[in-house]
Design an enzyme around this catalytic site. Sequence first.
Site, PDB file in Angstrom:
ATOM      1  N   GLU A 160       0.831  -1.210   0.000  1.00 14.49           N
ATOM      2  CA  GLU A 160       0.000   0.000   0.000  1.00 14.49           C
ATOM      3  C   GLU A 160       0.864   1.260   0.000  1.00 14.49           C
ATOM      4  O   GLU A 160       0.779   2.119   0.865  1.00 14.49           O
ATOM      5  CB  GLU A 160      -0.984  -0.026   1.169  1.00 14.49           C
ATOM      6  CG  GLU A 160      -2.029  -1.125   1.014  1.00 14.49           C
ATOM      7  CD  GLU A 160      -3.152  -1.059   2.030  1.00 14.49           C
ATOM      8  OE1 GLU A 160      -4.288  -1.408   1.669  1.00 14.49           O
ATOM      9  OE2 GLU A 160      -2.900  -0.665   3.198  1.00 14.49           O
ATOM     10  N   GLU A 266      -6.009  -7.150  -1.992  1.00 12.06           N
ATOM     11  CA  GLU A 266      -6.616  -7.117  -0.666  1.00 12.06           C
ATOM     12  C   GLU A 266      -8.080  -6.714  -0.777  1.00 12.06           C
ATOM     13  O   GLU A 266      -8.394  -5.680  -1.372  1.00 12.06           O
ATOM     14  CB  GLU A 266      -5.928  -6.105   0.261  1.00 12.06           C
ATOM     15  CG  GLU A 266      -4.534  -6.464   0.701  1.00 12.06           C
ATOM     16  CD  GLU A 266      -4.009  -5.504   1.763  1.00 12.06           C
ATOM     17  OE1 GLU A 266      -4.838  -4.839   2.433  1.00 12.06           O
ATOM     18  OE2 GLU A 266      -2.779  -5.414   1.915  1.00 12.06           O
TER      19      GLU A 266
END
Length: 333
Positions: A160, A266
């Site tokens: 991320e 995710e």
Amino acid sequence: MNFSCSKSNSPTQSPIKTHPVDTPVTIAKGADVSWVTEMEAKGIKFYDKTGTQKDLFVLLKSLGFNSIRLRAWVNPTDGYCNTADLLTKAIRAQKQGFKIMIDFHYSDYWADPGKQTKPAAWASLDFVTLTATLHDYTKSVMSTLKDNGIAPTWVQIGNETNDGMLWEEGRASKSMANFAALIKNGYAAVKEVSPATKVIIHISNGYDNGLFRWMFDGLKANGAKWDIIGMSLYPSKTNWSTLDAQCFTNMNDMVGRYSTPVMVVEVGMEAGAPAESKAFLSDIISKVKSVDSGSGLGVFYWEPESYNNWQGYALGAFDTTGKPTNALDAFAD
């Protein structure tokens, strides 16, 4: 995983293209289960829907999963997710026939959009040494896996990384060139050990087209390489349909703009909303299968085995008795 993502500007909608209904599309149906060894050490067990205790990897295989994602931390204080623990889990996954994704955080603990903290041992390194250290660490972990017969299908260089990684030097908004240099070194290290492994750059908020264009335009301009664009998507039970549609538009834009495939690495939703979660999962899996040119490669649930609010995480997909909820039926369809 990012627990504090907020919705930003929605992308412009573009025409949706789908595969012919008679063309089956096989994608990675995955789960990040990096907590499993720690959960097992604390006495937590997992059960199938009949209440029979099962090894988690065996159970996930029976539910339709074909891939496992595992995070890598450099030197965590409790040892979980270090290289030895990573290898233990990767061996278990491979024994069940799973494809494997390795998620390098380049930190001793969580890295996400709000924090990209250097490993303690790297904190005082100058940038040239930092890039070399990232390369050597990546290559060492990959070599450890290779020496044990494991060739990951995918590797993430960073987790991320909405504003880069290894802050402050690698913060993208301050120096996209520095972030690109880190990506280049990680990419090279992976390919030196395992040329067939696909390298992913992963940022969150898969619905935010502006964020993705800013990041990948910047990386491209600075000579970074990647094989797959990865994204996170954590909608609520009330907004999932809207975010799925925006994510789908963004995925198609990424494929067209950069000529590389995409993957949702995710996803998650409230454990107490299994019906809505199944609807969300079925929809995002369908949309990934329908990405232009067959360039949608997979969907990974983040820590579905979490239950009873394990470590404060309430987005698992197991019920309070340790059994999978109906949400995960989406992976068997």
